[in-house]
Design a protein around this motif. Structure first.
Motif, mmCIF file in Angstrom:
data_model
loop_
_atom_site.group_PDB
_atom_site.id
_atom_site.type_symbol
_atom_site.label_atom_id
_atom_site.label_comp_id
_atom_site.label_asym_id
_atom_site.label_seq_id
_atom_site.Cartn_x
_atom_site.Cartn_y
_atom_site.Cartn_z
ATOM 1 N N ALA A 226 42.818 28.066 34.993
ATOM 2 C CA ALA A 226 42.015 27.692 36.168
ATOM 3 C C ALA A 226 40.664 27.138 35.739
ATOM 4 N N VAL A 227 40.000 27.827 34.811
ATOM 5 C CA VAL A 227 38.688 27.384 34.332
ATOM 6 C C VAL A 227 38.788 26.000 33.703
ATOM 7 N N GLU A 228 39.813 25.794 32.896
ATOM 8 C CA GLU A 228 39.988 24.493 32.235
ATOM 9 C C GLU A 228 40.187 23.381 33.260
ATOM 10 N N LYS A 229 41.005 23.643 34.262
ATOM 11 C CA LYS A 229 41.266 22.611 35.275
ATOM 12 C C LYS A 229 40.001 22.289 36.067
ATOM 13 N N ILE A 230 39.231 23.312 36.405
ATOM 14 C CA ILE A 230 37.992 23.106 37.145
ATOM 15 C C ILE A 230 36.999 22.300 36.312
ATOM 16 N N ASN A 231 36.811 22.700 35.062
ATOM 17 C CA ASN A 231 35.836 22.001 34.210
ATOM 18 C C ASN A 231 36.246 20.570 33.908
ATOM 19 N N ASP A 232 37.534 20.300 33.907
ATOM 20 C CA ASP A 232 38.018 18.937 33.654
ATOM 21 C C ASP A 232 37.855 18.026 34.871
ATOM 22 N N ASN A 233 37.782 18.614 36.063
ATOM 23 C CA ASN A 233 37.883 17.789 37.269
ATOM 24 C C ASN A 233 36.744 17.911 38.280
ATOM 25 N N SER A 234 36.032 19.027 38.311
ATOM 26 C CA SER A 234 35.050 19.224 39.378
ATOM 27 C C SER A 234 33.830 18.335 39.198
ATOM 28 N N GLY A 235 33.019 18.253 40.247
ATOM 29 C CA GLY A 235 31.784 17.478 40.181
ATOM 30 C C GLY A 235 30.619 18.271 39.638
ATOM 31 N N GLY A 236 30.866 19.515 39.206
ATOM 32 C CA GLY A 236 29.780 20.340 38.684
ATOM 33 C C GLY A 236 28.893 20.910 39.763
ATOM 34 N N HIS A 237 29.397 20.965 40.978
ATOM 35 C CA HIS A 237 28.604 21.418 42.132
ATOM 36 C C HIS A 237 28.802 22.913 42.368
ATOM 37 N N SER A 238 29.957 23.308 42.902
ATOM 38 C CA SER A 238 30.210 24.704 43.255
ATOM 39 C C SER A 238 31.661 25.076 42.984
ATOM 40 N N ALA A 239 31.870 26.343 42.628
ATOM 41 C CA ALA A 239 33.221 26.860 42.420
ATOM 42 C C ALA A 239 33.240 28.347 42.749
ATOM 43 N N THR A 240 34.358 28.806 43.320
ATOM 44 C CA THR A 240 34.512 30.193 43.757
ATOM 45 C C THR A 240 35.741 30.824 43.114
ATOM 46 N N ILE A 241 35.620 32.090 42.768
ATOM 47 C CA ILE A 241 36.794 32.886 42.400
ATOM 48 C C ILE A 241 36.947 34.000 43.426
ATOM 49 N N MET A 242 38.157 34.178 43.899
ATOM 50 C CA MET A 242 38.472 35.291 44.786
ATOM 51 C C MET A 242 39.178 36.356 43.945
ATOM 52 N N THR A 243 38.512 37.465 43.712
ATOM 53 C CA THR A 243 39.085 38.544 42.902
ATOM 54 C C THR A 243 38.331 39.835 43.153
ATOM 55 N N SER A 244 39.032 40.946 42.989
ATOM 56 C CA SER A 244 38.385 42.259 43.087
ATOM 57 C C SER A 244 38.004 42.788 41.707
ATOM 58 N N ASN A 245 38.352 42.032 40.661
ATOM 59 C CA ASN A 245 38.072 42.438 39.291
ATOM 60 C C ASN A 245 36.737 41.834 38.845
ATOM 61 N N LYS A 246 35.728 42.675 38.662
ATOM 62 C CA LYS A 246 34.386 42.188 38.320
ATOM 63 C C LYS A 246 34.342 41.515 36.955
ATOM 64 N N ASP A 247 35.120 42.026 36.005
ATOM 65 C CA ASP A 247 35.140 41.418 34.674
ATOM 66 C C ASP A 247 35.740 40.013 34.732
ATOM 67 N N THR A 248 36.811 39.876 35.481
ATOM 68 C CA THR A 248 37.425 38.557 35.650
ATOM 69 C C THR A 248 36.450 37.600 36.327
ATOM 70 N N ALA A 249 35.797 38.100 37.356
ATOM 71 C CA ALA A 249 34.827 37.270 38.073
ATOM 72 C C ALA A 249 33.706 36.806 37.152
ATOM 73 N N MET A 250 33.187 37.725 36.335
ATOM 74 C CA MET A 250 32.080 37.368 35.453
ATOM 75 C C MET A 250 32.512 36.349 34.409
ATOM 76 N N GLN A 251 33.716 36.500 33.882
ATOM 77 C CA GLN A 251 34.203 35.515 32.917
ATOM 78 C C GLN A 251 34.301 34.134 33.566
ATOM 79 N N PHE A 252 34.866 34.085 34.768
ATOM 80 C CA PHE A 252 34.972 32.832 35.515
ATOM 81 C C PHE A 252 33.596 32.219 35.727
ATOM 82 N N MET A 253 32.642 33.032 36.183
ATOM 83 C CA MET A 253 31.313 32.533 36.540
ATOM 84 C C MET A 253 30.532 32.069 35.312
ATOM 85 N N GLU A 254 30.768 32.703 34.180
ATOM 86 C CA GLU A 254 30.089 32.294 32.948
ATOM 87 C C GLU A 254 30.689 31.036 32.338
ATOM 88 N N GLU A 255 32.001 30.834 32.523
ATOM 89 C CA GLU A 255 32.683 29.742 31.831
ATOM 90 C C GLU A 255 32.819 28.476 32.672
#
Length: 399
Positions: A311-340
């Motif tokens: 998911a992170v790879e696809k977002i970084n390859d295609n997004s405009g660098g504006h905003s991205a959201t992860i829906m998850t109850s796992n805080k560690d997963t969320a933090m990894q997503f938000m950092e990467e």
């Protein structure tokens, strides 16, 4: 550039609030001229163009909010006393002259000008031709507010140049430009970058992504997706792309549910090959380039991924660098997503529609910067200054 006192700046803003309130009918009449000339085939642009009493209230509110903020000019960033006796102070300072190029939004004529002026900058407003009448009356009111308080009209100027004239102005400006902010689509941004001779701060495209992790709360996910996609399609913070982890519980049913909900709201949903194997009646994506598009329409893409990394790879390859959201109850997963994920704003369990100066506590914004220098995210009052070093000596020389 002459530094205007905070008291005088706020008097100008008070005058402008009064003038907006007193001239509502004139503003609405001017906007009607623009609307009458506008072809309503572009709903997103029409939504940005239209002015209502509610939008005028919003303009007044933006000015009031900026007026309440501390003056950003002359703030001490750091001080240092060197061994050679030099006293060095680093302070905030105005940019000088800012040019903003934008399309179809008369409220930008208010927000951009109030921010630039309070930060002691001159601003050149190059709005789209579709909002000419609306922008003209708003700039005329700005000029009245300036003149009422003994200031020249040159602090806030309207440019009505066509494309060729704008191109020539960017190449050979008739006055010194310190910063240009193009606020619009990629064609506009590329046009400015190609021709400008000064710094350009990009307010990039949206093309925002939302990833539903395998540990997501599905009810919350649906709520956030529907808000981010359908609440306001004309906004750069609207949602365009949805990725769902194929390992989520009841994956096929959830794909069907979200597809049907989007369709019921009138959203055209294109799907990748993996999703199409489940949603066989859905329209499959034929060209992967669509993942890079910002739609500004009731349209989105729905895709499947097998992992957070994918998911992170696809977002970084295609997004405009504006905003991205992860829906998850796992805080560690969320933090990894938000950092990467390489975006100006990253979210856990919230709509991308919050990427907005007012919603993020910044107040009125000039734009949402997707650049990494000198600021990323909402460009509010505090971000419309640069810095300057003040060095105090007593005859020191460098040996």
């Amino acid at each position: 550039m002459k530094i205007i006192s905070t008291e005088v700046k706020n008097k100008v803003l008070n005058s402008m609030m009064r003038l907006l309130d007193d001239n509502r009918s004139n503003i609405l009449d001017a906007n009607k001229k623009d609307l009458d000339l506008f072809k309503k085939d572009d709903q997103a642009m029409y939504d940005r163009l239209i002015v209502t009493n509610s939008k005028i209230d919003g303009m007044i509110g933006s000015i009031k909010e900026v007026m309440s903020q501390d003056d950003p000019v002359g703030k001490i960033i750091s001080t240092q006393n060197l061994e050679n006796g030099l006293d060095i102070t680093n302070k905030t300072a105005p940019f000088g002259t800012i040019m903003i190029i934008y399309e179809s939004r008369p409220d930008v004529t208010i927000e951009a000008a109030v921010l630039a002026f309070k930060a002691n900058n001159k601003i050149l407003l190059k709005g789209g031709k579709e909002a000419l009448y609306s922008n003209t009356i708003l700039v005329e009111l700005w000029h009245k507010a300036l003149e009422e308080n003994g200031l020249p009209k040159e602090y806030i100027q309207q440019l009505t140049k066509n494309r060729e004239e704008t191109q020539e102005f960017l190449r050979n400006p008739t006055e010194k430009l310190d910063l240009i902010v193009p606020r619009g689509g990629e064609r506009l941004i590329n046009f400015v970058k190609e021709h400008a001779k000064c710094a350009v701060l990009v307010s990039g495209r949206g093309n925002n992504f939302l990833f539903v992790d395998k540990e997501a709360d599905w009810e919350k996910s649906v709520k956030v997706i529907m808000n981010a996609k359908t609440e306001k399609i004309s906004a750069c913070n609207a949602l365009d792309k949805i990725l769902i982890n194929a390992n989520i519980e009841n994956y096929e049913k959830k794909l069907t549910d979200i597809y049907q909900l989007l369709s019921a709201k009138g959203v055209e949903t294109l799907v990748d090959a993996d999703v199409n194997s489940v949603l066989t009646n859905a329209q499959q994506i034929k060209d992967d380039a669509i993942w890079k598009e910002e739609f500004l329409a009731m349209k989105c893409c729905l895709g499947s991924v097998d992992s957070l990394d994918e998911a992170v790879e696809k977002i970084n390859d295609n997004s405009g660098g504006h905003s991205a959201t992860i829906m998850t109850s796992n805080k560690d997963t969320a933090m990894q997503f938000m950092e990467e994920v390489d975006c100006a704003a990253v979210y856990q369990n919230a709509s991308t529609r919050f990427t907005d100066g007012g919603q993020m506590g910044v107040g009125a914004e000039l734009a949402i910067s997707t650049d990494k220098l000198h600021h990323r995210g909402p460009l509010g009052l505090k971000q419309l200054v640069t810095n300057k070093y003040y060095i105090f000596g007593d005859g020191q020389i460098r040996e």
